[in-house]
Design an enzyme around this catalytic site. Structure first.
Site, short mmCIF file in Angstrom:
data_model
loop_
_atom_site.label_atom_id
_atom_site.label_comp_id
_atom_site.label_asym_id
_atom_site.label_seq_id
_atom_site.Cartn_x
_atom_site.Cartn_y
_atom_site.Cartn_z
CE1 TYR A 89 -3.44 2.80 0.67
CE2 TYR A 89 -1.92 3.59 2.47
CZ TYR A 89 -2.97 3.98 1.50
OH TYR A 89 -3.59 4.84 1.68
CG PHE A 126 12.79 18.99 -3.39
CD1 PHE A 126 11.55 19.70 -3.35
CD2 PHE A 126 12.57 17.76 -4.06
CE1 PHE A 126 10.40 19.17 -3.46
CE2 PHE A 126 11.23 17.21 -4.43
CZ PHE A 126 10.13 17.92 -4.29
NE ARG A 162 1.37 13.74 10.79
CZ ARG A 162 1.96 14.30 9.67
NH1 ARG A 162 2.96 14.96 9.57
NH2 ARG A 162 1.04 14.03 8.73
#
Length: 417
Positions: free
Chosen positions: A168, A285, A212
């Site tokens: 997933y 980045f 989280r």
């Protein structure tokens, strides 16, 4: 910017916070004039201010491609996340989404708040996408197709095993890593990274978010979103939602620590990926979100508040990460610091303590062997201040003085706006 009390408690945050505030203002002024591009960059600021800041590191051509890549996948994710859409409607949209990005007129009303605006005015994203170079378009289409198919697959099945969990996460985030690597390669600035490393970059971020966001996902209305694998949580409770019950706090924290330990397996791959980047802008980045991830895992580990509310890094520490991350040495230092923080929270009675410590020590070994720890002057965690030398303290004082000057200048500028 955070409260005055927070800044007084962490004075080293002041300078990075001011830099972050000014960078945010600068980024807002860089929004292109063309209506469709203005919509895209404005929307980027609204759905992810942190990403909008980090993306400013890139040159214009690559920045535009990454902006559109992000918005296309955010739109795809909005369809997946909207639990009010019937499955028989949602699945075909996910599977066909890679074709919709070529359609000037396509839109689909779903999501809430800014995400609804993105979906209702998706034609602006399509128009911008069609102005990208062919190499960028092909990379975005390919990843969107594969991700949509994967999301559709998991609409129809639950995350049962750890293998399911990894699969997933591959579809919703590993593919993002692969896609970004393709965009970097298409720009001519980087070699094409191995898929396994690109996948780990995405999985480390996604698993951190899933950990989280437990409470937000489990409380989703009208239907809970469940991404923690049954193979892990069933060792501790009978139902995933039982982890938020106060009577299950001990078991919930043990399950949480199990999930964090699972995520830590990707650290070495992330360090390897980052160490092979050549372009400084692309490096920053990529590096900043990875440091944010290990920092967030350190905050979440052994923390029952994950099941009570939102656990995240304070804004000042986030500003420090954005301001101070410039080289691979900085990454090694940050990973080492946050690994030390996490390691200090490991209770030897935890069922997975030995595995957790083993994975942390492997990452710390890589950081030590890099040689970066002996020559750095900046640390990310304030508890290290007692061990810092006079040179570091001198640098900190300069930061504080410059911060005071920036506050003065910023107030003058804002008074004239």
């Amino acid at each position: 910017m955070g409260s005055l009390g927070a800044m007084l408690k962490h004075p080293v945050d002041i300078y990075p916070l001011m830099k972050l505030k000014m960078a945010a203002k600068h980024a807002e002024r860089q929004i292109p004039p063309e209506p469709h591009w203005a919509f895209c960059y404005s929307m980027l600021h609204r759905v992810s201010r942190s990403f909008a800041l980090v993306i400013q590191q890139l040159d214009t051509e690559l920045r535009n491609a990454v902006c559109i890549f992000y918005l296309v996948l955010r739109a795809l994710d909005t369809v997946e996340d909207d639990t009010s859409i019937p499955t028989d409607v949602k699945v075909p949209i996910l599977i066909a989404f890679h074709r919709h990005i070529y359609d000037h007129d396509w839109h689909f009303s779903c999501g809430t708040k800014d995400y609804k605006v993105l979906m209702d005015q998706f034609h602006n994203v399509s128009n911008a996408f069609l102005e990208l170079g062919k190499g960028y378009q092909e990379a975005i289409e390919d990843i969107t197709k594969r991700m949509g198919e994967g999301m559709a697959k998991f609409i129809l099945k639950e995350v049962e095993s750890i293998d399911d969990y990894d699969e997933y996460c591959y579809y919703v985030a590993g593919l993002v890593g692969l896609g970004l690597s393709k965009l970097f390669h298409a720009s001519g600035l980087e070699d094409l990274a191995p898929d396994s490393l690109s996948n780990s970059m995405g999985l480390f971020l996604q698993k951190t978010n899933i950990i989280r966001d437990y409470l937000e996902d489990i409380n989703e209305i009208p239907k809970s979103r469940m991404f923690w694998p049954r193979e892990i949580w069933s060792k501790y409770v009978n139902k995933l939602e039982d982890l938020k019950l106060e009577g299950n706090s001990v078991k919930a924290v043990q399950c949480l620590n199990d999930m964090v330990t699972n995520a830590l397996i990707h650290m070495d791959d992330c360090l390897k990926y980052l160490s092979e980047l050549r372009d400084p802008a692309i490096f920053r980045f990529c590096a900043i979100p990875q440091i944010m991830a290990i920092g967030t895992l350190a905050m979440c580990y052994n923390n029952v508040n994950v099941f009570r509310g939102v656990v995240k890094m304070r804004r000042g520490l986030t500003a420090q990460v954005i301001h101070q991350t410039k080289t691979m040495d900085d990454v090694y230092g940050a990973f080492f610091d946050f690994s030390c923080m996490l390691k200090s929270k490991v209770d030897n009675s935890d069922p997975n303590a030995m595995k957790t410590l083993s994975r942390l020590e492997a990452a710390q070994k890589s950081c030590r062997e890099s040689g970066a720890l002996n020559k750095r002057m900046v640390h990310f965690l304030s508890y290290r201040c007692a061990h810092m030398d006079d040179d570091w303290l001198h640098k900190w004082l300069l930061y504080s003085m410059e911060a005071a000057f920036l506050i003065f200048v910023y107030n003058i500028v804002m008074a004239k706006v």
